[in-house]
Design an enzyme around this catalytic site. Structure first.
Site, PDB file in Angstrom:
ATOM      1  N   CYS A  40      -2.333   8.783   3.004  1.00  0.00           N
ATOM      2  CA  CYS A  40      -1.956   8.268   1.684  1.00  0.00           C
ATOM      3  C   CYS A  40      -3.013   8.553   0.630  1.00  0.00           C
ATOM      4  CB  CYS A  40      -1.648   6.775   1.754  1.00  0.00           C
ATOM      5  SG  CYS A  40      -3.007   5.773   2.368  1.00  0.00           S
ATOM      6  N   GLU A  47       0.867  -1.177   0.000  1.00  0.00           N
ATOM      7  CA  GLU A  47       0.000   0.000   0.000  1.00  0.00           C
ATOM      8  C   GLU A  47       0.904   1.226   0.000  1.00  0.00           C
ATOM      9  OE1 GLU A  47      -2.954  -0.263  -0.595  1.00  0.00           O
ATOM     10  OE2 GLU A  47      -3.473  -2.312  -0.038  1.00  0.00           O
TER      11      GLU A  47
END
Length: 462
Positions: free
Chosen positions: A248, A214
């Protein structure tokens, strides 16, 4: 004699438990998830204090919502669906194999490694455990060394609340992360930067360890001419201000019609003032690391900045807009990961596709507008890990949606059913019948075999 590292020792201990006890039963998985839930709720205040100390100031409300609340919701979602997710699936074998049967068993992959980041140090350490424990895996967890007090709190909480034969938490720096990347886990999940993700992937390749990465990237917010500009500005600012932009999936920059730029700037400033009436109050979150503060100041140096809040902080570390930055500059090539929001104007909606499709696929894409036909076009002509329409960030908290990137923004996905599947081996089982007709297709071949072949291929072959 070589000294066994902390991660290798934890992996060995969990492998011994796996060999001794076998895979956890469904009941043991449920109890593990309930123990994780008790851990999160019992330690919530301690986690909030540790994170705030590590960050140099972090909103208690943001921690409770984005760290504690998200993990509790993930656990509850899994508990309610665990039995259904775990059931074997019957598979139709087709008439050629009648009366045989087939099914897919959902079995745990084994021992999972989790390398967590610093920006959401509790959520991104404990959320992967939900899918792994639900799938029946054991876990070696490494919290981030960049939030040392939180890492210490997580390791202590895991030791207090969780079964030591199911979860081991190990604390350490980059050398420990490098050690974990090279160990023969049955799966490895890493959350962090693309540069570090590449190193993890290279190290994992030596042991053929499958990975979930990720990573992030530059997630755009697209304002269509049909958008409600004030609402769009408020939603984008909310996503950017969350955790001081250290998310993110934070909107990294805004693509908007050139003529709307002045109105958007005023709407964004008004939204920021409503959300942060006291810029230095208890709900303010700091940019966590000194290196990032210096990097942000460097990224915005010499650019046209508009502060979103009245503050004495150096620009770059406090919320600000950047008006039409150079496209070949660092600001528009690096993930910002801070409270800086570039505004990139376009004159023709077709320019949006030219801009996006020349860049790596982002982790998230945000679209604001009311023209559904244009939304359909955007979805068809762009690529991203996920999409949110007329909002930002919230898609990550929907447990029914897989969370993951694409290309440079990540490999694989988790959350909800996707998390269970990420740590599950789908084992194929074929159950032959004593009356198997397939045995007729073994040599020596005769007329009966030729008739069966003719039926299989849809016509006479001889």
């Amino acid at each position: 004699m070589l000294t066994e590292g902390a991660a290798a020792a934890a992996l060995r201990r969990l492998r011994e438990a796996q060999a001794r006890d076998g895979s956890p039963s469904l009941e043991r998985r449920r109890e593990a998830l309930l123990s994780l839930r008790r851990l999160v709720t019992a330690e919530a205040e301690g986690f909030a204090a540790a994170i705030s100390e590590d960050f140099g100031g972090r909103s208690w409300h943001e921690t409770m919502i984005s760290e504690v609340g998200v993990v509790v919701a993930a656990i509850d979602h899994a508990l309610a669906r665990l039995h259904r997710w775990s059931r074997p699936e019957r598979v139709f074998v087709g008439w050629r194999f009648w009366p045989a049967r087939a099914l897919v068993l959902k079995q745990p992959l084994g021992i999972v490694g989790v390398i967590a980041p610093w920006n959401y140090p509790v959520q991104l350490a404990l959320s992967p455990l939900v899918g792994a424990l639900a799938a029946g895996c054991r876990v070696v967890l490494k919290p981030s060394e960049h939030t040392p007090r939180t890492a210490e709190a997580i390791c202590a909480a895991v030791a207090r609340h969780l079964d030591r034969d199911l979860v081991a938490a190990v604390a350490g720096g980059p050398e420990l992360a490098a050690e974990m990347s090279g160990l023969a886990f049955d799966k490895l999940l890493f959350t962090g930067s693309s540069a570090t993700g590449r190193r993890v992937l290279r190290a994992a390749a030596d042991t053929l360890t499958p990975v979930v990465l990720e990573l992030g990237g530059k997630s755009p917010a697209i304002i269509d001419p049909s958008a409600d500009l004030k609402r769009a500005a408020a939603d984008i600012v909310a996503g950017k201000l969350l955790n001081a932009g250290q998310t993110c999936v934070a909107p990294d920059y805004v693509l908007l019609p050139r003529a709307t730029m002045p109105a958007f700037v005023e709407a964004a400033k008004a939204a920021a003032a409503r959300m942060r009436p006291d810029p230095s109050g208890s709900d303010a979150t700091a940019v966590c690391r000194s290196a990032d503060r210096e990097r942000l100041k460097r990224l915005v140096a010499g650019l046209d900045l508009v502060p979103l809040l009245p503050t004495a902080e150096p620009r770059g570390t406090s919320p600000c807009l950047v008006i039409d930055p150079p496209q070949d500059g660092e600001l528009m090539s690096e993930e910002i990961f801070g409270p800086v929001l570039p505004l990139v104007p376009y004159d023709d909606p077709e320019e949006v596709f030219d801009h996006l499709n020349l860049r790596p696929a982002p982790l998230a894409l945000y679209w604001f507008g009311r023209d559904r036909s244009r939304l359909t076009t955007v979805l068809a002509r762009t690529r991203s890990g996920g999409v949110a329409v007329n909002d930002t960030v919230l898609q990550v908290a929907v447990e029914g949606l897989p969370f993951g990137g694409l290309g440079e923004s990540g490999v694989g996905a988790y959350h909800g059913r996707a998390g269970f599947d990420a740590f599950t081996h789908r084992r194929s089982v074929f159950l032959q019948s004593p009356l198997s007709g397939a045995r007729l297709l073994r040599p020596p071949y005769g007329r009966l075999a030729e008739r069966a072949i003719s039926a299989m291929v849809g016509g006479r072959v001889r």
